[in-house]
Scaffold this active site. Structure first.
Site, PDB file in Angstrom:
ATOM      1  N   CYS A  51       5.854  -0.091   0.784  1.00  0.00           N
ATOM      2  CA  CYS A  51       4.656  -1.201  -0.147  1.00  0.00           C
ATOM      3  C   CYS A  51       4.702  -2.643  -0.397  1.00  0.00           C
ATOM      4  CB  CYS A  51       5.219   0.293  -1.152  1.00  0.00           C
ATOM      5  SG  CYS A  51       4.465  -0.328  -2.851  1.00  0.00           S
ATOM      6  N   ARG A  68      -5.039   5.021  -8.587  1.00  0.00           N
ATOM      7  CA  ARG A  68      -3.559   3.920  -8.042  1.00  0.00           C
ATOM      8  C   ARG A  68      -3.417   3.374  -8.731  1.00  0.00           C
ATOM      9  NH1 ARG A  68       0.958   4.285  -5.774  1.00  0.00           N
ATOM     10  NH2 ARG A  68       2.753   6.279  -5.973  1.00  0.00           N
TER      11      ARG A  68
END
Length: 490
Positions: free
Chosen positions: A309, A406
Site C-alpha cells: 500500500c 475501493r
C-alpha cells in the site's frame, strides 16, 4: 510553531514496541487462541485472509477455514463468479449437506460429469420431480463408460437397487457406523416419504477427524466471507453472496469513515439483517464509532500499513498501525464490538502485539500471498520461486473497474494508484505457514502469562524501544546459514 507541535499526536507501530514478559503459569500449548470475528462468528485462530485478488479465492479460504480461521473472497470478480467461489467453500465439506446437488434420471451423463467436476464431488443423488430418491450416481458407476455413453441418461448407469439411506436426525457418529458396516461412501438422508433432505459423505467424516480445529457454521460447513464495495451493484452482489451461503460480508474500502460507506452498511443491514457485516477501513476512534452506529458487526482497522500500500506516501494520510488499533479498540469496547487489525503484520510477534493492543483478529495479505493455495501466479526469478502479490489499489487491480471504487476512483478515466505490484517468496502449504504464526502467538501469550486473548489484552504491558533496541531484537553480528521458517530479513 510550539503550539503546533503540542497538537501533533505521536503514532506508534509494531516495531516501536515490545511486550514486557510477566509471571506465567501457562505453557504455550495450553493457551486458548480462539476469538470472535463478530459476536456471532467464532474463530478457532484469530487469522483472517485479506480480500485481495492475489490472496483469497476458494482454495485458500478452504485451507484457512480448515485451520480455524476464515477467508474473505475478494471482489475483483463478476458477481456470479464471486458467488461461485463462496459456494465452493460452503460445499467443500459439511457435517450434512442440507441441499445436496442432485440430477434427474433423464440428465445426460456428460452433464452429470460436468456437475461433479464443477463441485469437485464424486457422486450425485438422482431424484424425480418430487425430489424422491430413486438412485445414486458415483464415479464407480461411470468408471468404464465410453464416449458414446455421454449422451445417454444417468438412469442407465446409476445404482438403484438396495440403496442405503438414513432418516432425518441421524448423528455423524451413527452415520460413521453405517459407512463402516455397508462400506459405502455416500449416505442420503430421506424423510418418511423418501424425499431427499440431505447427504453425508465419508469424505466429510474423514475431514472432520483430520481438521478438528476447523471453523464451521451450525450445519458443519466451512465458514467464508466475501468483500463488497459501495457501488450501484452492491446490493445485488450481497444478495448473490447470501444466496450462496456467505457467513459475513465485508464492506471493503480504503476510507471507511465516509458517507458512502456508512450508507452502504446501513442499506446492507436493512435489506439483509440475517448476515453479519464487517466494515472498514478506519484508523481513528471516531471512524470506528461511526461504522458501529451505522450497524457494523465488526470494524476493520488500517489505513496504509500494508506492504503493497502506498496511501500514506501518495495521499499523505494514515495512522501508524499500533496506535490506530488502540484508538479503534477504545471506541469499539464501549459497544462490545470486535475490531480486526488489517495490515502491517510482518512476523508472528506482530500478531501478538496487535491482539494485545485490542484487536480480536488480524487480517493477513503478504504473509499468505506466497502460499501454494493463494491465487497469485507462480513465477521464477534467479532460480527461486515467487508468487505475484499486488495491492487492490495498484494499477493492475483497479484496471478491472470492479475494485476501483475501493479508492473512490470508479468514474475516473486515469487512475491514481495507491498500491504496487510485486512478488513474495513461495512459502509452500498454508497449513505450515499458519502453524508457525499460531505457534508464535502461543509463545507470546505464554511469556505474558495469558491463557486466552482476553487475558492477553488485560495483562499486556508495552515498552517503547529505540532504534538500537529494535536492532538488538533482530538477528545481529552473525550470518544466517540455515533459515528458520518463521524469521527472515529484508
Amino acid at each position: 510553531m510550539v503550539e503546533v507541535e503540542k497538537k501533533i499526536k505521536e503514532g506508534l507501530t509494531f516495531d516501536d514496541v515490545l511486550l514486557v514478559p510477566q509471571y506465567s503459569e501457562v505453557l504455550p500449548h495450553e493457551v486458548d487462541v480462539s476469538t470472535y470475528l463478530t459476536k456471532r462468528i467464532k474463530l478457532n485462530i484469530p487469522i483472517v485472509s485479506a480480500a485481495m485478488d492475489t490472496v483469497t479465492e476458494a482454495r485458500l479460504a478452504i485451507a484457512l477455514a480448515r485451520e480455524g480461521g476464515i477467508g474473505i473472497i475478494h471482489r475483483n470478480l463478476p458477481i456470479k463468479k464471486q458467488a461461485e467461489e463462496v459456494e465452493k467453500v460452503k460445499k467443500s465439506e459439511s457435517g450434512m449437506i442440507i441441499n445436496p446437488v442432485t440430477v434427474k434420471p433423464d440428465t445426460r451423463v456428460k452433464e452429470a460429469l460436468d456437475i461433479m467436476a464443477k463441485y469437485k464431488i464424486s457422486g450425485v443423488p438422482v431424484v424425480d420431480e418430487e425430489r424422491k430418491l430413486i438412485g445414486i450416481l458415483t464415479n464407480r458407476d461411470l468408471r468404464f463408460i465410453k464416449p458414446e455413453d455421454y449422451s445417454k441418461p444417468v438412469s442407465e448407469f446409476m445404482t438403484k437397487e438396495n440403496l442405503i439411506t438414513a432418516p432425518e436426525g441421524i448423528t455423524l457418529d451413527e452415520a460413521e457406523e453405517i459407512f463402516r458396516k455397508y462400506k459405502i461412501e455416500k449416505l442420503p438422508i430421506v424423510d418418511k416419504e423418501g424425499k431427499i433432505k440431505g447427504l453425508i459423505t465419508i469424505k466429510d467424516i474423514v475431514k472432520r477427524k483430520k481438521y478438528p480445529n476447523a471453523c464451521k457454521d451450525e450445519l458443519g460447513r466451512l465458514r467464508v466471507g466475501a468483500a463488497v464495495g459501495t457501488g450501484e451493484e452492491t446490493l445485488d452482489r450481497v444478495a448473490a453472496l447470501v444466496e450462496a451461503g456467505v457467513d459475513v460480508i465485508v464492506v471493503d474500502t480504503a476510507h471507511g469513515h465516509s458517507k458512502r460507506v456508512l450508507e452502504t452498511v446501513e442499506k446492507i443491514k436493512a435489506n439483509f439483517p440475517e448476515v453479519d457485516v464487517i466494515a472498514g477501513n478506519v484508523a481513528t476512534a471516531e471512524g470506528t464509532k461511526a461504522l458501529i452506529e451505522a450497524g457494523a458487526d465488526a470494524v476493520k482497522v488500517g489505513v496504509g500499513p500494508g506492504s503493497i500500500c502506498t496511501t500514506r506516501i501518495v495521499a499523505g494520510v494514515g495512522v501508524p498501525q499500533l496506535t490506530a488499533i488502540m484508538e479503534a479498540a477504545s471506541a469499539a469496547r464501549e459497544y462490545d464490538i470486535p475490531i480486526i487489525a488489517d495490515g502491517g503484520i510482518r512476523y508472528s510477534g506482530d500478531i501478538v502485539k496487535a491482539l494485545a493492543a485490542g484487536a480480536s483478529a488480524v487480517m493477513l495479505g503478504n504473509l499468505l500471498a506466497g502460499t501454494e493455495e493463494a491465487p497469485g501466479e507462480t513465477i521464477y526469478y534467479q532460480g527461486r520461486a515467487y508468487k505475484v502479490y499486488r495491492g487492490m489499489g495498484s494499477l493492475g487491480a483497479m484496471s478491472s473497474r470492479l475494485s476501483s471504487d475501493r479508492y473512490g476512483q470508479e468514474k475516473m478515466e486515469k487512475f491514481v494508484p495507491e498500491g504496487i505490484e510485486g512478488r513474495v517468496p513461495y512459502k509452500g502449504k498454508l497449513a505450515d505457514v499458519v502453524y508457525q504464526l499460531v505457534g508464535g502467538l502461543r509463545s507470546g501469550m505464554g511469556y505474558v502469562g495469558a491463557r486466552n486473548i482476553k487475558e492477553l489484552q488485560e495483562k499486556a504491558k508495552f515498552v517503547r524501544i529505540t532504534w538500537a533496541g529494535y536492532r538488538e531484537s533482530h538477528v545481529h553480528d552473525v550470518q544466517i546459514t540455515r533459515e528458520a521458517p518463521n524469521y527472515w530479513v529484508d
